[in-house]
Design a protein around this motif. Sequence first.
Motif, PDB file in Angstrom:
ATOM      1  N   GLN A   2       0.433   7.884   4.049  1.00 44.28           N
ATOM      2  CA  GLN A   2       1.789   7.338   4.176  1.00 44.28           C
ATOM      3  C   GLN A   2       2.606   7.481   2.775  1.00 44.28           C
ATOM      4  OE1 GLN A   2       2.326   6.714   7.135  1.00 44.28           O
ATOM      5  NE2 GLN A   2       4.200   5.470   7.320  1.00 44.28           N
ATOM      6  N   TYR A   3       2.208   7.066   1.732  1.00 39.36           N
ATOM      7  CA  TYR A   3       2.815   7.299   0.447  1.00 39.36           C
ATOM      8  C   TYR A   3       3.411   8.356   0.186  1.00 39.36           C
ATOM      9  CZ  TYR A   3       0.706   2.739  -1.325  1.00 39.36           C
ATOM     10  OH  TYR A   3       0.391   1.488  -1.346  1.00 39.36           O
ATOM     11  N   ARG A   9      10.332  11.368   1.666  1.00 36.08           N
ATOM     12  CA  ARG A   9      11.614  10.835   2.482  1.00 36.08           C
ATOM     13  C   ARG A   9      12.561  10.245   1.369  1.00 36.08           C
ATOM     14  NH1 ARG A   9       9.566   7.676   7.793  1.00 36.08           N
ATOM     15  NH2 ARG A   9       8.703   9.366   8.744  1.00 36.08           N
ATOM     16  N   LEU A 340       5.306  -7.895  -0.613  1.00 39.05           N
ATOM     17  CA  LEU A 340       4.463  -7.662   0.784  1.00 39.05           C
ATOM     18  C   LEU A 340       3.067  -7.405   0.214  1.00 39.05           C
ATOM     19  CD1 LEU A 340       6.858  -5.539   2.839  1.00 39.05           C
ATOM     20  CD2 LEU A 340       6.402  -7.792   3.072  1.00 39.05           C
TER      21      LEU A 340
ATOM     22  N   LEU B 100      11.880   4.393   6.384  1.00 38.35           N
ATOM     23  CA  LEU B 100      10.873   4.035   7.522  1.00 38.35           C
ATOM     24  C   LEU B 100      11.423   3.601   8.649  1.00 38.35           C
ATOM     25  CD1 LEU B 100       7.662   2.383   5.387  1.00 38.35           C
ATOM     26  CD2 LEU B 100       8.386   4.763   5.815  1.00 38.35           C
ATOM     27  N   GLU B 104       6.905   2.151  11.488  1.00 37.51           N
ATOM     28  CA  GLU B 104       6.449   2.385  10.199  1.00 37.51           C
ATOM     29  C   GLU B 104       6.804   1.138   9.324  1.00 37.51           C
ATOM     30  OE1 GLU B 104       6.990   7.284  10.048  1.00 37.51           O
ATOM     31  OE2 GLU B 104       8.864   5.851   9.493  1.00 37.51           O
ATOM     32  N   GLU B 107       4.036  -1.243  10.145  1.00 36.24           N
ATOM     33  CA  GLU B 107       2.657  -0.835   9.449  1.00 36.24           C
ATOM     34  C   GLU B 107       2.717  -0.818   8.202  1.00 36.24           C
ATOM     35  OE1 GLU B 107       2.479   3.291   9.786  1.00 36.24           O
ATOM     36  OE2 GLU B 107       0.405   3.311  10.410  1.00 36.24           O
ATOM     37  N   PHE B 108       3.837  -0.803   7.597  1.00 35.25           N
ATOM     38  CA  PHE B 108       3.497  -0.818   5.899  1.00 35.25           C
ATOM     39  C   PHE B 108       2.850  -1.555   5.172  1.00 35.25           C
ATOM     40  CE2 PHE B 108       5.353  -1.721   1.674  1.00 35.25           C
ATOM     41  CZ  PHE B 108       5.331  -0.314   1.101  1.00 35.25           C
ATOM     42  N   PRO B 109       2.863  -2.895   5.385  1.00 35.15           N
ATOM     43  CA  PRO B 109       1.890  -3.876   4.729  1.00 35.15           C
ATOM     44  C   PRO B 109       0.569  -3.445   5.022  1.00 35.15           C
ATOM     45  CG  PRO B 109       3.681  -5.072   5.973  1.00 35.15           C
ATOM     46  CD  PRO B 109       3.800  -3.912   6.370  1.00 35.15           C
ATOM     47  N   LEU B 111      -0.789  -0.616   5.044  1.00 37.60           N
ATOM     48  CA  LEU B 111      -1.135   0.473   4.217  1.00 37.60           C
ATOM     49  C   LEU B 111      -1.463  -0.035   2.876  1.00 37.60           C
ATOM     50  CD1 LEU B 111       1.412   2.801   5.450  1.00 37.60           C
ATOM     51  CD2 LEU B 111      -0.659   2.707   6.162  1.00 37.60           C
ATOM     52  N   LEU B 112      -1.275  -1.405   2.306  1.00 34.34           N
ATOM     53  CA  LEU B 112      -1.361  -1.843   1.139  1.00 34.34           C
ATOM     54  C   LEU B 112      -2.722  -2.184   0.691  1.00 34.34           C
ATOM     55  CD1 LEU B 112       2.192  -3.400   0.776  1.00 34.34           C
ATOM     56  CD2 LEU B 112       1.266  -1.235   0.233  1.00 34.34           C
ATOM     57  N   ARG B 161       6.938  -7.269  10.858  1.00 32.88           N
ATOM     58  CA  ARG B 161       6.369  -6.820   9.509  1.00 32.88           C
ATOM     59  C   ARG B 161       5.569  -8.017   8.794  1.00 32.88           C
ATOM     60  NH1 ARG B 161       9.969  -4.561   4.572  1.00 32.88           N
ATOM     61  NH2 ARG B 161      10.470  -6.857   4.506  1.00 32.88           N
TER      62      ARG B 161
END
Lengths: 439, 238
Positions: A2-3, A9, A340, B100, B104, B107-109, B111-112, B161
């Motif tokens: 995803q990064y 983008r 986050l 995003l 997305e 979903e973002f958090p 992926l962290l 989110r």
Amino acid sequence: MQYILIALRNLSRQRRRTFMLGGAIAFGIMVVTLINGFAGSFVDNVGENFSQLLAGHIFVEGVEKTGTREVRVIRDDDVLTHTLEEQQIPTRFISRRSNFDAEIVFQGNTIRQNIVGADWTREEFLRERLNLVEGSFDELTTENELGQRQGLILSKGIADRLRAQVGDTLTLRMRTVNGQQNIGDFRLVAISYDPGLFGSLSGYADLAYVNQLIGLQPGEYQTLGIFVDSISQIDTYFEPYYQTLENRVQVFPRNQGEEGQNQVEALFRAAEEDNWEGVRYRLYTLNDVLEQVQQIVDLLNNASLIILLVLFFIIMVGITNTFRMIMIERVKEIGTVRALGMQRHDVMVLFLLEAFFLALGGALLGLALAGITMFILGLINLGLDSAIYILLKNGYLTFLLSPWQVLLNFSVVIGLTLAAAYVPSRKAAYLSPVDALRA
Amino acid sequence: MAIVEVTDVKKTYPLGKTEVHAVKGVSFSIEKGDFISIAGPSGSGKSTILNLIGCIDVPTEGTVVINGQQTSGLKDREITELRHQVIGFIFQSFNLVPVLNVYENIEFPLLLGRKRPTKSEHAQAREYIDHLIEEVGLSNWRKHRPNELSGGQRQRVAIARALAVRPQIVLADEPTANLDSKTGEDIIGLMKKINSELETTFIFSTHDSSIVSIADHVIRLKDGLVTENFRKERTTTR
Ligand SMILES: Nc1ncnc2c1ncn2[C@@H]1O[C@H](COP(=O)(O)OP(=O)(O)OP(=O)(O)O)[C@@H](O)[C@H]1O
Ligand SMILES: [Mg+2]
């Protein structure tokens, strides 16, 4: 991951800015790739052209020494050709030539010039390589009442300085292999184009007549030139040939790669210095002759790398500034993702990924542009009469790019771009999340 | 059980040669699963308190304990990890990632996290995100980017989110300030609904007294001090 997607983008957010920076990178890569491509084919083309003019890839010269007398001659080449066959060296053609240093006298003008005696009925390729400005090859083989073929081809530069025209008769002074003075008449039958690079071309005449003038018997000659099947394989074939011959006849020892020593020069000096008697052979290759050309190529490649570095230090300033701007523009986003739970390290990775793709995209574009430019330039026939023809392949520019060179250029560009983006990226990563969110 | 314990917290900001005492010594605790409102006029220190609870800022004095964990003295890596695992954020101006889309962003958090999710975890996450999208009523907007959404819709994405990593606490600093009052009420209503369903502790700040009444627990601030700390006994069905 995803990064990568986010980085890509992000690059497309400010299209104009991305294209400007990417374009600058592309331009740099294009220029350098063109230089590399040109330099890459330089040796090949010069080598190809030289091999035709010198009539061979591997050369053998004979030297006979009795006391202080030294005679350059190959009287019997059985062992030379036999070894060639025995070693199964794929041979395309074998040339036999003699040459002498002449003093050409014509209407009060005197010029020194090397004259090569070639067998014109056999050396077809030389006709293709020598580009005639005037005259033709036909009369080279015309015999006079004594059965001599007195035809002579001079390069345009020499002919102009002598003020000689096609059809003129010239008197040449030379020494025989035994050191006696001799004189011979020649008829200028053609004038060849002067490539102007790497000195003037030799003059060309008929082998039998040249031999007669320098006191060699029929069937004798001075230089054996061997064309192998591939110009890139010269050294591979040469080694076993040299080693085998070493055991059968006397050969001059080859200079074991002393710094700054030219192989060919060293070989010639050895003949004078050493205390020896009998028949010895001097072996050298086209690569020995081209050593200096290789140096020019190395110089070109180094220059291109310096151009790349200079260009990219300028581009780096732009990249650093842009990433500083990007950081300011996205400060709130940085605060958000940090809140986050994105680690500092990942923030930096995200920025550096963006820089990486910018550099990679620019570099690929530059490579593509260079490819297109090479293709277009390669279509133009610069003609065989061009002054730089010795660098061309049948009159066309050719380019040869080593993948390692491309990889090196890409690494330099990507490395420098990442270095330029590093400080702003680090700053972004170390922003305090609250401060970033409040901004 | 107290999920947040704030003890004798002071926060001082340097301002030129002087200092601003944004929070002057406050103590309170917050119960797990409560719906908490931090109320007070502008400049009373609401945001400062929320930032301290959210571990994006550190107190000048006093202690903040989150989920039994002392937050002072932690390394940035640890505190970031704590934020990621325990706390969800909803911002006044939504703060979605512009490149995003809805899915997305939510979903973002996820992926962290440090470790790579397994295939089944990934499938579970997908399902949960879909559930959240449905929950906040954006099923038809999954592929849209934030700039194609209204303010209310954006805040719904932000709520989803904030819930993606199933945090124990969701912090919302004036989540309705950029919305009209009707939309704002809907957003608070949605938060309340999720609070009851998921037992997630919600802490939101507001200077609008009309939405305070919905809270289980109201902490009122004025000039950096607590002026009222009132908790209704919740009629839980637990
Ligand atoms: N980084 C800072 N630097 C200096 N002063 C600050 C900083 N952050 C907050 N303050 C000050 O601290 C006080 C409390 O601010 P805070 O943002 O917590 O209030 P608030 O209750 O959230 O107000 P609002 O309703 O306007 O958001 C204010 O006087 C503010 O000016
Ligand atoms: Mg505030």
